[in-house]
Design a protein around this motif. Structure first.
Motif, PDB file in Angstrom:
ATOM      1  N   GLY A 266       0.639  -1.223   0.081  1.00  6.49           N
ATOM      2  CA  GLY A 266      -0.091   0.102  -0.150  1.00  6.49           C
ATOM      3  C   GLY A 266       0.659   1.225  -0.070  1.00  6.49           C
ATOM      4  N   TYR A 267       2.144   1.219   0.808  1.00  3.45           N
ATOM      5  CA  TYR A 267       2.950   2.348   0.860  1.00  3.45           C
ATOM      6  C   TYR A 267       3.427   2.544  -0.630  1.00  3.45           C
ATOM      7  CZ  TYR A 267       5.916   5.872   2.606  1.00  3.45           C
ATOM      8  OH  TYR A 267       6.757   6.958   2.955  1.00  3.45           O
ATOM      9  N   TYR A 268       3.883   1.709  -1.136  1.00  2.99           N
ATOM     10  CA  TYR A 268       4.578   1.468  -2.482  1.00  2.99           C
ATOM     11  C   TYR A 268       3.487   2.416  -3.326  1.00  2.99           C
ATOM     12  CZ  TYR A 268       5.550   0.219  -7.199  1.00  2.99           C
ATOM     13  OH  TYR A 268       5.875   0.101  -8.625  1.00  2.99           O
ATOM     14  N   VAL A 293      11.951   4.314 -14.858  1.00  2.16           N
ATOM     15  CA  VAL A 293      12.199   5.531 -13.917  1.00  2.16           C
ATOM     16  C   VAL A 293      11.407   5.450 -12.720  1.00  2.16           C
ATOM     17  CG1 VAL A 293      12.237   8.063 -14.363  1.00  2.16           C
ATOM     18  CG2 VAL A 293      13.227   6.585 -16.156  1.00  2.16           C
ATOM     19  N   VAL A 294      10.201   5.317 -13.122  1.00  2.00           N
ATOM     20  CA  VAL A 294       9.159   5.689 -11.840  1.00  2.00           C
ATOM     21  C   VAL A 294       9.475   4.579 -10.801  1.00  2.00           C
ATOM     22  CG1 VAL A 294       6.780   5.424 -11.113  1.00  2.00           C
ATOM     23  CG2 VAL A 294       7.330   6.327 -13.323  1.00  2.00           C
ATOM     24  N   ASN A 295       9.833   3.331 -10.999  1.00  2.00           N
ATOM     25  CA  ASN A 295      10.206   2.278 -10.096  1.00  2.00           C
ATOM     26  C   ASN A 295      11.391   2.526  -9.345  1.00  2.00           C
ATOM     27  OD1 ASN A 295       8.043   0.780 -10.784  1.00  2.00           O
ATOM     28  ND2 ASN A 295       9.096  -0.554 -12.302  1.00  2.00           N
ATOM     29  N   THR A 296      12.451   3.236 -10.098  1.00  8.59           N
ATOM     30  CA  THR A 296      13.806   3.430  -9.525  1.00  8.59           C
ATOM     31  C   THR A 296      13.483   4.662  -8.324  1.00  8.59           C
ATOM     32  OG1 THR A 296      15.021   2.638 -11.336  1.00  8.59           O
ATOM     33  CG2 THR A 296      16.002   4.094  -9.823  1.00  8.59           C
ATOM     34  N   LEU A 297      12.832   5.677  -8.694  1.00  9.87           N
ATOM     35  CA  LEU A 297      12.605   6.638  -7.770  1.00  9.87           C
ATOM     36  C   LEU A 297      11.582   6.312  -6.641  1.00  9.87           C
ATOM     37  CD1 LEU A 297      11.971   9.420 -10.527  1.00  9.87           C
ATOM     38  CD2 LEU A 297      13.855   9.515  -8.801  1.00  9.87           C
ATOM     39  N   THR A 298      10.901   5.347  -6.946  1.00 14.62           N
ATOM     40  CA  THR A 298      10.091   4.736  -5.762  1.00 14.62           C
ATOM     41  C   THR A 298      10.885   4.101  -4.970  1.00 14.62           C
ATOM     42  OG1 THR A 298       8.078   4.772  -7.419  1.00 14.62           O
ATOM     43  CG2 THR A 298       7.821   3.600  -5.197  1.00 14.62           C
ATOM     44  N   LEU A 299      11.742   3.306  -5.274  1.00 10.95           N
ATOM     45  CA  LEU A 299      12.812   2.721  -4.689  1.00 10.95           C
ATOM     46  C   LEU A 299      13.497   3.439  -3.626  1.00 10.95           C
ATOM     47  CD1 LEU A 299      14.424  -0.229  -6.599  1.00 10.95           C
ATOM     48  CD2 LEU A 299      13.108  -0.426  -4.374  1.00 10.95           C
ATOM     49  N   VAL A 300      13.738   4.817  -3.958  1.00  8.16           N
ATOM     50  CA  VAL A 300      14.363   5.880  -3.336  1.00  8.16           C
ATOM     51  C   VAL A 300      13.663   6.230  -2.035  1.00  8.16           C
ATOM     52  CG1 VAL A 300      15.213   8.395  -3.098  1.00  8.16           C
ATOM     53  CG2 VAL A 300      15.926   6.739  -5.232  1.00  8.16           C
ATOM     54  N   GLY A 305      15.044   8.998   4.388  1.00 11.97           N
ATOM     55  CA  GLY A 305      14.618  10.325   3.814  1.00 11.97           C
ATOM     56  C   GLY A 305      13.090  10.113   3.350  1.00 11.97           C
ATOM     57  N   GLY A 306      12.741   8.811   2.942  1.00 11.69           N
ATOM     58  CA  GLY A 306      11.397   8.641   2.563  1.00 11.69           C
ATOM     59  C   GLY A 306      11.222   9.271   1.296  1.00 11.69           C
ATOM     60  N   ALA A 308      10.512  12.193   0.345  1.00 13.47           N
ATOM     61  CA  ALA A 308      11.062  13.547   0.420  1.00 13.47           C
ATOM     62  C   ALA A 308      12.389  13.603  -0.240  1.00 13.47           C
ATOM     63  CB  ALA A 308      11.243  14.229   1.524  1.00 13.47           C
ATOM     64  N   GLN A 309      13.078  12.586   0.150  1.00 11.26           N
ATOM     65  CA  GLN A 309      14.404  12.181  -0.410  1.00 11.26           C
ATOM     66  C   GLN A 309      14.387  12.002  -2.207  1.00 11.26           C
ATOM     67  OE1 GLN A 309      17.373  12.644   0.423  1.00 11.26           O
ATOM     68  NE2 GLN A 309      18.524  11.727  -1.126  1.00 11.26           N
ATOM     69  N   ALA A 310      13.259  11.194  -2.597  1.00 19.06           N
ATOM     70  CA  ALA A 310      13.078  11.111  -4.050  1.00 19.06           C
ATOM     71  C   ALA A 310      12.722  12.325  -4.606  1.00 19.06           C
ATOM     72  CB  ALA A 310      11.981   9.985  -4.097  1.00 19.06           C
ATOM     73  N   LYS A 311      11.501  13.414  -4.233  1.00 12.68           N
ATOM     74  CA  LYS A 311      11.501  14.510  -4.780  1.00 12.68           C
ATOM     75  C   LYS A 311      12.887  15.415  -4.627  1.00 12.68           C
ATOM     76  CE  LYS A 311       7.821  16.454  -3.598  1.00 12.68           C
ATOM     77  NZ  LYS A 311       6.387  16.842  -2.878  1.00 12.68           N
ATOM     78  N   SER A 312      13.571  15.407  -3.638  1.00 12.85           N
ATOM     79  CA  SER A 312      15.054  16.340  -3.745  1.00 12.85           C
ATOM     80  C   SER A 312      15.569  15.681  -4.890  1.00 12.85           C
ATOM     81  CB  SER A 312      15.511  16.053  -2.522  1.00 12.85           C
ATOM     82  OG  SER A 312      16.739  16.566  -2.304  1.00 12.85           O
ATOM     83  N   LEU A 313      15.796  14.647  -5.151  1.00 12.76           N
ATOM     84  CA  LEU A 313      16.579  13.974  -6.236  1.00 12.76           C
ATOM     85  C   LEU A 313      16.169  14.605  -7.608  1.00 12.76           C
ATOM     86  CD1 LEU A 313      17.780  10.161  -5.433  1.00 12.76           C
ATOM     87  CD2 LEU A 313      19.368  12.309  -6.011  1.00 12.76           C
TER      88      LEU A 313
END
Length: 371
Positions: A266-268, A293-300, A305-306, A308-313
Motif C-alpha cells: 500500500g505504501y508503494y 524511471v518511476v520504479n527506481t525513484l519509488t525505491l528511493v 529520507g522517504g 522527500a528524498q526522492a523528490k529532492s533527487l
C-alpha cells in the motif's frame, strides 16, 4: 490430488544443499502448523488445487518447488526460484517466532537461521503473489519486479525479522504505518457540564487511509483474507511496529505477514502515485511513461529520507522532458545508497541462481517474474 508439501528430511528451501548448517531451528515451520488466521486458511484451501509430484519424490530444486505451486499463483507472479535464491542470502539481524502473540528472539545467522520447509516456502510465495494481485490498482498495477528487489534488499523474504530499523518482510517502521492507518492523539478539554479538564482521545486517519478503504471495498477474491486481517484498522490503528512487544502483529507467520504485505505494498502505491508521479508531472512529464524511471525513484522513497528524498533527487538532478531515461536511472542509482544497495543484493540473488555475470535485465528483475 492433494500435493505432498514436505521436503526430504533435513532439507530446507533456504539451504537446499545442506551446506549452511540449517534445519535444526524449526520454529517458523512449527508456527505455520498452528496458525489459524485468514491468510493461512486461504493458503491451505488452495493446496488441493496445485499440481504435485509423487509423494515419495523428494523436492530438492527450485524448479521442483515452482511446479508444485504454479497453478495456485496469480498472473504476474514472482517466480519460486528467485524467492528461494533470495532466501539463501545471509541477511542477519534478529528473527522472532511467535506463540500466542509473544515474540521469542533468535539469531538469524548461519546455524541459527530457521529452516523454511516446502510448505512454509509455498505459503510465503503464495502470500506475496496474492498480495500483489490484490493490492495492484487495475489502472496501474504494481510492478512485481520492484517489490522483489525491495524485499530481497530488506529481508531476503525472511519475513520474521525485526529490529529498530524495521519489522517484517518489508521492514516497516511507524511512519508509513501512521501515514496509512492514522494515529490516536490525546488532548485536554474542559467538560461543559462539570467544568473539569478531562483527557480526550482522538483518532486521525492517515493521509493514505484510502489504501485501506480501497482494500475493504475490493471484490477481488485474492483480497478476502487480507480484508479480514485489517478490517478493524479502518477505524483503529494497528499496534506500532516500532515497539518490540508488537512485533508479532507484523512478522508472525500468518496474520503478521499478511498485515506487512498490505501496508508495504500500500505504501508503494501511495509513494509512487502521490509523490513520485506528481513530482515528475511537474518537472518531467515525459518520464512518466518509463516504468523503470518511476520504479527506481519509488525505491528511493523506501530508503532513508522517504519520498522527500526522492523528490529532492528529482530537483537536484534537474530532470526535465529532455532527460534520457537510461541516464536518469544511472544517476539516481549513483546518488541513492538505497538503490545502489538494492542492486548489490540483486547480484547476490543472481549468484545464488548461478548467474555470476547478471545482465541489467536480471538485476531489474525481468527474469524473476512470470506472466
Amino acid at each position: 490430488m492433494k500435493a505432498n508439501h514436505s521436503f526430504a528430511a533435513n532439507t530446507c528451501a533456504n539451504d537446499p544443499q545442506g551446506t549452511r548448517g540449517l534445519g535444526k531451528n524449526q520454529s517458523i515451520n512449527n508456527a505455520l502448523k498452528t496458525a489459524n488466521d485468514p491468510l493461512t486458511k486461504a493458503f491451505l484451501a488452495s493446496i488441493g488445487k496445485t499440481d504435485c509430484p509423487p509423494p515419495s519424490t523428494p523436492i530438492k530444486t527450485a524448479n521442483d518447488i515452482n511446479k508444485v505451486v504454479r497453478s495456485a499463483l496469480p498472473s504476474g507472479r514472482i517466480k519460486a526460484e528467485c524467492i528461494q535464491a533470495s532466501m539463501q542470502r545471509e541477511v542477519g539481524n534478529l528473527g522472532y517466532s511467535c506463540k500466542k502473540g509473544q515474540p521469542t528472539a533468535f539469531e538469524n545467522f548461519k546455524e541459527s537461521v530457521p529452516c523454511i520447509d516446502q510448505k512454509t516456502f509455498n505459503f510465503v510465495q503464495y502470500s506475496v503473489n496474492q498480495a500483489l494481485k490484490c493490492m495492484s490498482p487495475a489502472e496501474d498495477p504494481i510492478d512485481p519486479r520492484v517489490i522483489l528487489r525491495k524485499i530481497n534488499n530488506e529481508t531476503g523474504f525472511n519475513f520474521y525479522i525485526g529490529y529498530s530499523g524495521g519489522v517484517g518482510i518489508g521492514q516497516l517502521t511507524s511512519d508509513p504505518v501512521n501515514e496509512i492507518a492514522g494515529w490516536w492523539s490525546t488532548s485536554k478539554v474542559r467538560d461543559p457540564k462539570s467544568k473539569r479538564v478531562i483527557k480526550q482521545n482522538k483518532y486521525t486517519p492517515g493521509n493514505a487511509h484510502s489504501i485501506l478503504e480501497t482494500l475493504a471495498a475490493n471484490p477481488n477474491p485474492a483480497c478476502a483474507p487480507f480484508k479480514k486481517i485489517i478490517e478493524k484498522e479502518l477505524t483503529t490503528p494497528p499496534p506500532s511496529p516500532g515497539s518490540k512487544k508488537n512485533y508479532c502483529s507484523w512478522l508472525s507467520v500468518g496474520e503478521g505477514l499478511g498485515r506487512s504485505l498490505v501496508y508495504g505494498l500500500g505504501y508503494y502505491v501511495y509513494a509512487r502515485d502521490h509523490f513520485i508521479k506528481e513530482a515528475l508531472a511537474d518537472r518531467a512529464p515525459a518520464l512518466l511513461k518509463y516504468n523503470d524511471v518511476v520504479n527506481t525513484l519509488t525505491l528511493v522513497a523506501y530508503g532513508p529520507g522517504g519520498p522527500a528524498q526522492a523528490k529532492s533527487l528529482i530537483r537536484t538532478l534537474r530532470l526535465n522532458n529532455r532527460s534520457k531515461p537510461f541516464e536518469v536511472i544511472k544517476q539516481v542509482t549513483q546518488k541513492s545508497d538505497y538503490v545502489s544497495q538494492t542492486n548489490d543484493k540483486m547480484k547476490e540473488l543472481m549468484t545464488n541462481m548461478n548467474k555470476t555475470s547478471p545482465t541489467p535485465e536480471d538485476l531489474r528483475g525481468d527474469t524473476c517474474v512470470a506472466p
